[in-house]
Design a protein around this motif. Structure first.
Motif, PDB file in Angstrom:
ATOM      1  N   MET A  71      -4.887  -1.153  -4.463  1.00  0.00           N
ATOM      2  CA  MET A  71      -3.620  -1.249  -5.188  1.00  0.00           C
ATOM      3  C   MET A  71      -2.751  -0.049  -4.851  1.00  0.00           C
ATOM      4  N   SER A  72      -1.539  -0.323  -4.418  1.00  0.00           N
ATOM      5  CA  SER A  72      -0.619   0.755  -4.072  1.00  0.00           C
ATOM      6  C   SER A  72       0.757   0.394  -4.630  1.00  0.00           C
ATOM      7  N   PHE A  73       1.303   1.300  -5.414  1.00  0.00           N
ATOM      8  CA  PHE A  73       2.607   1.049  -6.005  1.00  0.00           C
ATOM      9  C   PHE A  73       3.697   1.882  -5.344  1.00  0.00           C
ATOM     10  N   ASN A  74       3.324   2.744  -4.422  1.00  0.00           N
ATOM     11  CA  ASN A  74       4.295   3.534  -3.680  1.00  0.00           C
ATOM     12  C   ASN A  74       4.404   2.972  -2.271  1.00  0.00           C
ATOM     13  N   HIS A  75       5.152   1.904  -2.124  1.00  0.00           N
ATOM     14  CA  HIS A  75       5.292   1.271  -0.820  1.00  0.00           C
ATOM     15  C   HIS A  75       6.758   0.941  -0.580  1.00  0.00           C
ATOM     16  N   ARG A  76       7.077   0.410   0.572  1.00  0.00           N
ATOM     17  CA  ARG A  76       8.469   0.193   0.955  1.00  0.00           C
ATOM     18  C   ARG A  76       9.088  -1.047   0.321  1.00  0.00           C
ATOM     19  N   GLY A  77       8.309  -1.789  -0.429  1.00  0.00           N
ATOM     20  CA  GLY A  77       8.851  -2.985  -1.066  1.00  0.00           C
ATOM     21  C   GLY A  77       9.950  -2.671  -2.061  1.00  0.00           C
ATOM     22  N   ARG A  78       9.837  -1.536  -2.739  1.00  0.00           N
ATOM     23  CA  ARG A  78      10.855  -1.136  -3.708  1.00  0.00           C
ATOM     24  C   ARG A  78      12.190  -0.893  -2.996  1.00  0.00           C
ATOM     25  N   VAL A  79      12.155  -0.201  -1.873  1.00  0.00           N
ATOM     26  CA  VAL A  79      13.379   0.103  -1.123  1.00  0.00           C
ATOM     27  C   VAL A  79      13.939  -1.167  -0.512  1.00  0.00           C
TER      28      VAL A  79
END
Length: 123
Positions: free
Chosen positions: A96-104
């Motif tokens: 699980m990773s919540f710091n990814h480029r999907g937010r940007v």
């Protein structure tokens, strides 16, 4: 108990004999390369006796380590997963990773939608 210790010690000695044979094979390779430099020949590969010595040293060490270890136990998957549900077995929090480029990328796509909506209003 003393017999088990004696056999464990014997396999320990066998393991070290295998390791010494492997070290000797490495030393022989170094000596062979030095010899080729002195003679002026190019190194293509090690001689077959060195390969045989490496194989023999590996097999001796492997035999000693396997027999020196405790009794190997079989893997019983049914006992391991008997009480667990599918959700328990597939839950892997390390993925699980919540710091990814999907937010940007999501914010860029929202900006693109606003721009295209503005173009539609002008037409």
């Amino acid at each position: 108990m003393a017999k088990a210790q004696a056999s464990k010690f014997a396999f320990w000695v066998i393991t070290w004999i295998g390791i010494i044979v492997l070290c000797h094979a490495g030393y022989s390779t170094i000596q062979y390369r030095k010899y080729l430099r002195l003679v002026g020949e190019e190194f293509v590969s090690s001689p077959a006796d060195i390969y045989l010595e490496v194989l023999l040293g590996f097999l001796i060490s492997f035999f000693g380590v396997i027999n020196m270890s405790e009794e190997l136990l079989p893997i019983r998957m049914a006992e391991t997963y008997y009480q667990k549900t599918v959700d328990d077995t597939n839950f892997r929090p390390e993925f699980m990773s919540f710091n990814h480029r999907g937010r940007v990328l999501g914010t860029l796509m929202d900006c693109g939608d606003e721009l295209s909506a503005g173009d539609k209003k002008r037409q």
